[in-house]
Design an enzyme around this catalytic site. Structure first.
Site, PDB file in Angstrom:
ATOM      1  N   THR A 146       0.822  -1.214   0.000  1.00  0.00           N
ATOM      2  CA  THR A 146       0.000   0.000   0.000  1.00  0.00           C
ATOM      3  C   THR A 146       0.857   1.266   0.000  1.00  0.00           C
ATOM      4  O   THR A 146       1.742   1.416   0.845  1.00  0.00           O
ATOM      5  CB  THR A 146      -0.896   0.004   1.256  1.00  0.00           C
ATOM      6  OG1 THR A 146      -1.622  -1.220   1.290  1.00  0.00           O
ATOM      7  CG2 THR A 146      -1.852   1.185   1.247  1.00  0.00           C
ATOM      8  N   GLU A 147       0.585   2.149  -0.941  1.00  0.00           N
ATOM      9  CA  GLU A 147       1.261   3.456  -1.030  1.00  0.00           C
ATOM     10  C   GLU A 147       2.786   3.315  -1.090  1.00  0.00           C
ATOM     11  O   GLU A 147       3.528   4.180  -0.629  1.00  0.00           O
ATOM     12  CB  GLU A 147       0.867   4.344   0.164  1.00  0.00           C
ATOM     13  CG  GLU A 147      -0.630   4.508   0.359  1.00  0.00           C
ATOM     14  CD  GLU A 147      -1.302   5.380  -0.699  1.00  0.00           C
ATOM     15  OE1 GLU A 147      -0.584   6.042  -1.461  1.00  0.00           O
ATOM     16  OE2 GLU A 147      -2.543   5.367  -0.756  1.00  0.00           O
ATOM     17  N   LEU A 148       3.223   2.200  -1.627  1.00  0.00           N
ATOM     18  CA  LEU A 148       4.661   1.883  -1.723  1.00  0.00           C
ATOM     19  C   LEU A 148       5.358   1.920  -0.353  1.00  0.00           C
ATOM     20  O   LEU A 148       6.542   2.261  -0.267  1.00  0.00           O
ATOM     21  CB  LEU A 148       5.388   2.790  -2.715  1.00  0.00           C
ATOM     22  CG  LEU A 148       5.042   2.609  -4.201  1.00  0.00           C
ATOM     23  CD1 LEU A 148       6.059   3.348  -5.086  1.00  0.00           C
ATOM     24  CD2 LEU A 148       5.011   1.137  -4.618  1.00  0.00           C
TER      25      LEU A 148
END
Lengths: 399, 433
Positions: A146-148
């Protein structure tokens, strides 16, 4: 050869009703704003997902397999497509069937589970893998959190789970003098490949494309291809990672973003040493040049590239603590509906809305944010969790 | 007898006790044969349900520049013309700027997304008036002068500082006597951070008034000590409560079994919301089957929400924002205990309302209402340990709660707007000789 590697993130959360108030607790179990969610999916599908997919398909056909891209589509987003806009699923299926598109695995609920519950994290990754297999009949070998959100620990866990490639932000604080334009290996890993986002070139499209104050505006495909070509001789891969909503939603069609996209591949491919590859293809084409040590968490969010968009202020920490404290009990209930509902509450956006870092990044945080303030986001979210807790009492899981 | 009365808020446009008090008082005064022309700034478009008095919205008064000049023949009131983003019940400018930021961001985004601004927010202050308050006060004062010159009445009555200049202008224009009614002073609202401009206006009103009504002895003392007024000029008339307005004591069905402890009021320094939160935290250390609710909004709300989050009380502490109508009634009827920990409360009318719902109340000693309630639990606002132990006692001992409710009813029997209205009318008569 230098590979240009496109990865697009496709995600929409199940937004909550902003009028879920104190009086609802224990009585009303309808948390989501169906109408708003349907409208947003409909609107973004029309402005972005469908026209962008059509453009991608056109490019793939035109370049006969030489234009290759990848997507990560969150489970909660896929669910909403199925529910509100099934034609988007069909359109992605058509893309996948060309063989030029790789689908990337993430947590089904686009959650921060890795930071709070390893067990829940593994279950969500598995659930997403299953969903992709079911809908698109493909097996995933690349992972993006998630979200890098990334660190050594994430890499170790992902390697254990059998993945070959992981994506992360090419943040200055971890790269130092290193270039993002090579394949790396996470420091504690032996097999896993690490691809790092070239944030300058990525953000030129995602954030700056239509900025009239930018000294490079207007950006043409020729100019951008020229910048890409400059990497020849000092890099092997250019990772262009961005939200898919860049095309048509963050950058509206009238900015010329679709025309730009339509001409970009031919301009890039005009240089004989350049090609497009998907993440797993990049990983099997190049050897990692070095080990990269990332002992603390990074992400692709805000200027800080850290976790402060989702956690760290008291509202977020209070909400996160309560959410994850219910994990054992919710699972013990054996109630599939309740488990699914609870998991949808783990989606990172809910905590993003509670962010109080107003002035630098507030604008991005406000994107499709249903709330007037982070305080409202907190109050509604915590009311909903209190209702889940009451439901657990009624099911006699909690006394 | 006809009264020209200046108010700042009136049901249903209310954000605090002032509107409720004006409503109760004027209704009983008109029942007792007094004609009231009630002037109110910024009345909204909705029709007013209660028509027992004549409401005039100040922004609807047809008043040309020429007329203004004609009536404003005295010296202009210079100190009103100050640019200041002040609101009737707001003191913290950082909150205002935060709220503005929230609004402007939201507006920009809603332009992009073509989405309407979300209608509900716990921070919603739409129950309150416009921002450039001193300008409003000044504009209102001119209209006061105009009405003073054109309307027919016997006496002028002005409620709280925002209307004092209007009262004074009306007095100058008409030569009629002026009563000012002090429901709160700047010392109650702002503690040690007194706004000098507001203080000046209050003092100006008091100096120009023929008589002053204070809502409690506590308030009378403040007027004498801080505003240097002659005690003989001040009469104490306690507020009351409109009893027949309340619903029967029906308990709304709760979705949970915990008892509810309620704070209901503006979330400002004056009301002591922070003491309520700290006491709640202490209570939760010794009992869990309780939920606390903070109903209302104000400059301290964001900080209060953060504090509750910090203390990790998220599963026992709730915020509702500003409540009105059915929600307000539901909130009271769900509650098991009402707490008013005000730091400085000239009167404090809400405990009455709680008592009408059959809810035991705990009030701070620093409130005017404590002068008329004889059987009630009282604590110093700063004594959070004492407050916490009182809350625990009431929740743990239903017989104590019952006793409090019963003795509260006995107190209420003796309190009525009828008496307050009679006292005001008697004051008028005395003044008109």
């Amino acid at each position: 050869m230098v590979s240009v590697c496109f990865y697009f993130q496709v995600h929409q959360p199940f937004r909550l009703r902003t009028d879920y108030n104190f009086f609802c607790i224990g009585k009303n179990h309808v948390y989501e704003d169906d109408k708003a969610n349907r409208e947003i999916i409909g609107k973004v599908a029309e402005k972005c997902y469908l026209p962008a997919n059509r453009t991608m398909l056109k490019l793939i056909r035109k370049h006969k397999g030489r234009f290759r891209i990848s997507y990560s589509i969150s489970g909660v987003c896929l669910e909403q497509f199925e529910k509100y806009a099934p034609e988007v699923i069909d359109s992605f299926r058509e893309l996948v069937s060309t063989g030029c598109v790789e689908l990337i695995n993430e947590t089904y609920y686009h959650s921060l589970a890795f930071n709070f519950s390893r067990q829940e994290f593994r279950e969500q990754v598995q659930a997403h893998k299953e969903k992709i297999r079911k809908l698109f009949a493909v097996k995933t070998t690349t992972f993006r959190n998630t979200e890098l959100i990334y660190s050594n620990d994430v890499a170790v866990e992902i390697e254990k789970m059998g993945y070959k490639t992981i994506l992360a932000e090419g943040a200055n604080q971890i790269l130092g003098w290193h270039s993002p334009n090579y394949v790396y290996q996470p420091a504690p890993c032996y097999k896993l490949n690490l691809l790092l986002k070239n944030y300058r070139l990525s953000d030129d499209l995602a954030f700056r494309f239509s900025d009239r104050n930018w000294d490079q505006w207007p950006l043409s495909a020729d100019k951008y291809a020229e910048w890409i070509h400059k990497v020849a001789g000092n890099g092997e891969v250019i990772n262009l990672f961005m939200d898919y909503e860049t095309f048509g939603e963050h950058q509206w069609a009238d900015t010329g973003i679709f025309d730009f996209l339509l001409h970009l591949p031919e301009k890039i491919l005009a240089h004989p040493d350049f090609r497009f590859q998907t993440p797993s293809e990049v990983a099997s084409s190049y050897q990692p040049v070095a080990k990269l040590d990332v002992p603390y968490f990074i992400s692709w969010a805000d200027v800080e590239r850290d976790l402060t968009a989702w956690m760290g202020n008291s509202l977020q920490d209070s909400a996160l603590q309560m959410a994850y404290s219910l994990e054992t009990l919710v699972k013990k209930s054996g109630n599939a509906n309740l488990i699914h509902t609870w998991r949808k509450l783990l989606t990172s956006d809910h905590f993003y809305y509670m962010c109080t870092k107003w002035f630098s990044d507030g604008d991005v945080h406000k994107y499709f944010n249903p709330y007037t303030s982070p305080y409202d986001a907190y109050v509604v979210y915590v009311n909903v969790l209190n209702d889940i807790k009451e439901t657990l009492k009624q099911l006699e899981v909690l006394n | 007898m006809k009264v020209l009365m200046f108010g700042w808020e009136f049901p249903p446009y209310i954000s605090g006790g002032l509107g409720t008090a004006c409503f109760g008082l004027t209704r009983h005064m008109s029942d007792q044969g007094t004609n009231i022309l009630f002037v109110l700034p910024h009345i909204k478009d909705e029709p007013v349900e209660d028509s027992f008095l004549e409401l005039v919205a100040a922004n609807k008064v047809d008043i040309s520049d020429a007329k203004i000049k004609k009536i404003a023949r005295g010296e202009p009131l210079k100190f009103f013309m100050v640019n200041s983003p002040l609101r009737p019940y707001m003191t913290d400018n950082s909150y205002l700027s935060k709220l503005d930021a929230i609004r402007s961001i939201n507006e920009r985004i809603s332009k992009i997304t073509h989405r309407k601004i979300t209608p509900y927010s716990v921070l919603d202050t739409s129950g309150e008036y416009g921002r450039d308050l001193l300008t409003e006060v000044s504009r209102y004062a001119y209209i006061g002068g105009y009405l003073g010159a054109t309307e027919d009445f016997d006496i002028i009555h002005a409620h709280d500082w925002m209307t004092f200049p209007a009262g004074v202008e009306a007095k100058k224009a008409s030569g009629k006597k002026l009563v000012i009614h002090v429901h709160a002073t700047e010392f109650d609202r702002s503690g040690d951070n007194v706004n000098q401009q507001v203080y000046d206006i209050e003092r100006y009103g008091m100096e120009n008034a023929d008589r002053i009504i204070a809502v409690s002895h506590r308030t009378k003392n403040i007027i004498v000590e801080h505003y240097d007024q002659d005690p003989e000029k001040i009469i104490v008339i306690h507020n009351a409560v409109i009893k027949e307005e309340k619903l029967a004591h029906v308990r709304s069905r709760k979705g949970f079994s915990e008892k509810i402890v309620l704070f209901l009021g503006r979330v400002t320094m004056q009301k002591g919301p922070d003491y309520f939160i700290e006491a709640a935290n202490l209570v939760l250390n010794s009992m869990q089957n309780v939920r606390f609710v903070m109903a209302g909004t104000g400059d301290m709300l964001p900080r209060m929400i953060e504090r509750v989050a910090e203390l990790r009380m998220q599963d026992h502490f709730h915020f509702t924002g500003f409540l009105r109508g059915v929600d307000l009634e539901t909130m009271f009827s769900m509650s098991d205990l009402y707490v008013m920990p005000s730091v400085s409360e000239p009167f404090g009318i809400t405990p009455f309302e709680a008592m009408l719902y059959g809810i035991p109340v705990i009030i701070s000693k620093q409130s005017g209402i404590s002068e008329v309630l004889t059987h009630v639990m009282m604590v110093d606002f700063w004594d959070i340990e004492k407050l916490a132990s009182c809350i625990i006692n009431v929740l743990r001992h239903p017989e104590l709660a019952e006793t409090l409710v019963e003795s509260g009813h006995n107190d209420l029997e003796k309190i009525s707007w009828h008496h307050a209205a009679r006292d005001v009318i008697n004051l008028y008569k005395e003044m008109l000789g």
